[in-house]
Design a protein around this motif. Structure first.
Motif, PDB file in Angstrom:
ATOM      1  N   UNK A   1       0.830  -1.203   0.000  1.00 25.74           N
ATOM      2  CA  UNK A   1       0.000   0.000   0.000  1.00 25.74           C
ATOM      3  C   UNK A   1       0.867   1.258   0.000  1.00 25.74           C
ATOM      4  N   UNK A   2       1.867   1.289   0.845  1.00 22.88           N
ATOM      5  CA  UNK A   2       2.753   2.455   0.923  1.00 22.88           C
ATOM      6  C   UNK A   2       3.528   2.633  -0.387  1.00 22.88           C
ATOM      7  N   UNK A   3       3.979   1.540  -0.987  1.00 17.26           N
ATOM      8  CA  UNK A   3       4.712   1.626  -2.254  1.00 17.26           C
ATOM      9  C   UNK A   3       3.819   2.162  -3.376  1.00 17.26           C
ATOM     10  N   UNK A   4       2.594   1.669  -3.470  1.00 14.66           N
ATOM     11  CA  UNK A   4       1.669   2.154  -4.500  1.00 14.66           C
ATOM     12  C   UNK A   4       1.356   3.626  -4.261  1.00 14.66           C
ATOM     13  N   UNK A   5       1.145   3.998  -3.012  1.00 12.38           N
ATOM     14  CA  UNK A   5       0.911   5.396  -2.679  1.00 12.38           C
ATOM     15  C   UNK A   5       2.094   6.257  -3.108  1.00 12.38           C
ATOM     16  N   UNK A   6       3.301   5.782  -2.866  1.00 17.11           N
ATOM     17  CA  UNK A   6       4.496   6.513  -3.271  1.00 17.11           C
ATOM     18  C   UNK A   6       4.617   6.648  -4.780  1.00 17.11           C
ATOM     19  N   UNK A   7       4.287   5.590  -5.512  1.00 18.23           N
ATOM     20  CA  UNK A   7       4.354   5.647  -6.977  1.00 18.23           C
ATOM     21  C   UNK A   7       3.327   6.638  -7.519  1.00 18.23           C
ATOM     22  N   UNK A   8       2.111   6.570  -7.019  1.00 17.79           N
ATOM     23  CA  UNK A   8       1.070   7.503  -7.470  1.00 17.79           C
ATOM     24  C   UNK A   8       1.428   8.938  -7.111  1.00 17.79           C
ATOM     25  N   UNK A   9       1.967   9.128  -5.942  1.00 20.02           N
ATOM     26  CA  UNK A   9       2.343  10.458  -5.484  1.00 20.02           C
ATOM     27  C   UNK A   9       3.499  11.025  -6.296  1.00 20.02           C
ATOM     28  N   UNK A  10       4.408  10.172  -6.741  1.00 18.32           N
ATOM     29  CA  UNK A  10       5.573  10.640  -7.494  1.00 18.32           C
ATOM     30  C   UNK A  10       5.210  11.121  -8.891  1.00 18.32           C
ATOM     31  N   UNK A  11       4.002  10.895  -9.328  1.00 15.34           N
ATOM     32  CA  UNK A  11       3.566  11.355 -10.652  1.00 15.34           C
ATOM     33  C   UNK A  11       3.084  12.798 -10.639  1.00 15.34           C
ATOM     34  N   UNK A  12       3.000  13.404  -9.455  1.00 17.36           N
ATOM     35  CA  UNK A  12       2.623  14.813  -9.383  1.00 17.36           C
ATOM     36  C   UNK A  12       3.717  15.663 -10.025  1.00 17.36           C
ATOM     37  N   UNK A  13       3.355  16.733 -10.718  1.00 22.35           N
ATOM     38  CA  UNK A  13       4.394  17.554 -11.358  1.00 22.35           C
ATOM     39  C   UNK A  13       5.311  18.266 -10.369  1.00 22.35           C
ATOM     40  N   UNK A  14       4.830  18.553  -9.151  1.00 20.92           N
ATOM     41  CA  UNK A  14       5.644  19.258  -8.164  1.00 20.92           C
ATOM     42  C   UNK A  14       6.324  18.322  -7.172  1.00 20.92           C
ATOM     43  N   UNK A  15       6.347  17.036  -7.475  1.00 17.58           N
ATOM     44  CA  UNK A  15       6.881  16.055  -6.525  1.00 17.58           C
ATOM     45  C   UNK A  15       8.398  16.158  -6.430  1.00 17.58           C
ATOM     46  N   UNK A  16       8.890  16.068  -5.194  1.00 15.31           N
ATOM     47  CA  UNK A  16      10.323  15.996  -4.930  1.00 15.31           C
ATOM     48  C   UNK A  16      10.582  14.739  -4.120  1.00 15.31           C
ATOM     49  N   UNK A  17      11.754  14.141  -4.215  1.00 13.22           N
ATOM     50  CA  UNK A  17      12.026  12.868  -3.534  1.00 13.22           C
ATOM     51  C   UNK A  17      11.723  12.909  -2.043  1.00 13.22           C
TER      52      UNK A  17
END
Length: 198
Positions: free
Chosen positions: A123-139
């Motif tokens: 769940x956390x990994x999928x959340x991280x992958x979906x979240x990383x697709x935001x244009x303003x995402x930073x590591x």
């Protein structure tokens, strides 16, 4: 639950630094410099003994920083869990029937417990992958930094999280090694005094 809270609560710490990166005028695609990144501090400076960053692109450096943050956060939780699960710890135990030795406790965990742990990790990994697709995402930035005060102290907080994560990675390996050699819990290994582990 504790893993979720720590990942979410510490996710405001991001890998990029500098006031220009946090200003409203900063472009979405920010070029990443290696020297001066958060975590670049005395006495080691930018620590890359194996040279992974030598020919790395900014995108690759973002992936490396994301992995470092994720491993550091998991290691901090692992250290807390190993110390808290020891019977000699001041933290009250939740599961009394399990061993102090974290390696032995792994084998004592029921199958449904492992299923629950692995499902939460997915769940956390999928959340991280979906979240990383935001244009303003930073590591490492799960929630965004809008709710945090990103002033001059922000870089210091980022560096502290990275350094604590780096220390926790070594600490977790040390505790697991001591438990493997002695068959005892981490606090028992530190306080046994009658023998030397290394």
């Amino acid at each position: 639950m504790a893993l979720a809270l720590s990942v979410v609560s510490s996710s405001g710490f991001v890998a990029l630094q500098g006031a220009a990166l946090r200003s409203a005028a900063a472009p979405a695609a920010v070029s990443m410099k290696i020297e001066g990144m958060a975590g670049d501090c005395p006495p080691l400076g930018f620590f890359d003994p194996l040279g992974f960053s030598k020919d790395a692109s900014p995108e690759t450096m973002k992936k490396y920083r994301e992995a470092e943050l994720k491993h550091g956060r998991v290691a901090m939780l692992a250290c807390f869990g190993m110390i808290g699960a020891d019977t000699t710890s001041l933290i009250p135990r939740v599961f009394d029937g399990y061993s102090n030795n974290p390696l032995k406790a792994l084998t004592q965990c029921p199958k449904l417990g492992w299923l629950q742990i692995l499902t939460f990790i997915m769940f956390i990994e999928v959340l991280g992958i979906l979240n990383s697709r935001r244009p303003d995402y930073e590591p490492g930035n799960f929630l965004g930094s809008s709710q945090w005060e990103t002033d001059e102290g922000w870089d210091s907080y980022q560096t502290k999280e990275l350094n604590n994560g780096r220390l926790a990675m070594f600490g977790a390996i040390g505790m697991l090694t001591g438990s493997y050699i002695t068959g005892k819990g981490p606090i028992e290994v530190m306080t046994m005094g009658d023998s030397v582990v290394f």
